[in-house]
Design an enzyme around this catalytic site. Structure first.
Site, PDB file in Angstrom:
ATOM      1  CB  ALA A   1      -0.914   0.002   1.217  1.00  0.00           C
ATOM      2  CG  ASP A   2       2.956   4.829  -1.558  1.00  0.00           C
ATOM      3  OD1 ASP A   2       4.003   4.494  -0.972  1.00  0.00           O
ATOM      4  OD2 ASP A   2       2.722   5.991  -1.949  1.00  0.00           O
ATOM      5  CB  THR A   3      -1.130   6.999   1.804  1.00  0.00           C
ATOM      6  OG1 THR A   3      -1.850   5.818   2.151  1.00  0.00           O
ATOM      7  CG2 THR A   3      -2.065   8.190   1.952  1.00  0.00           C
TER       8      THR A   3
END
Length: 133
Positions: free
Chosen positions: A38-40
């Site tokens: 995941a990446d934000t």
């Protein structure tokens, strides 16, 4: 090392989550597993706000975001294909609303002095988002 070839925030964050998930998947042996990456990223008015270079830039970013709602998250699942060939990859994007409450300048400066926001693109510390004021 992250490589960005996309331009739209949704595509960028999905691409980054896939890179992370595939990196971990490739290191695991045997590959009988599912990896979630995941990446934000923080986006404000179509501009991606990266990690601040210094305390002054952190103050500018946090001041800009105070009282606003922002955030974009990409997620990728990587799992072994039944035949053991190339992994199956499923990526998706979700816009999430993270609300930054208005905060006083003195409180921002105090937070910045902890060093937490200097290595975070999302500008949240290890203890979570800034407290509401």
């Amino acid at each position: 090392e992250e490589t960005i070839s996309q331009t739209r925030p949704a595509d960028i964050v999905t691409e980054l989550s896939a890179q992370k998930a595939l990196e971990v998947y490739e290191r695991l042996q045997p590959k009988d597993c599912t990896v979630i990456g995941a990446d934000t990223i923080v986006v404000y008015r179509d501009e991606i706000l990266g990690k601040p270079a210094d305390e002054a830039e952190a103050l500018d970013m946090l001041s800009l975001l105070a009282g606003r709602t922002i955030s974009n998250t990409g997620v990728t699942l990587v799992r072994q294909a039944p035949s053991g060939s190339r992994p199956k990859i499923h990526s998706f994007y979700e816009k999430t609303d993270v609300e930054f409450y208005p905060i006083h300048r003195e409180d921002l400066l105090s937070y910045i002095r902890t060093g937490d926001p200097l290595d975070k693109a999302a500008l949240t510390g290890s203890r979570g988002p800034l407290p509401s004021m």
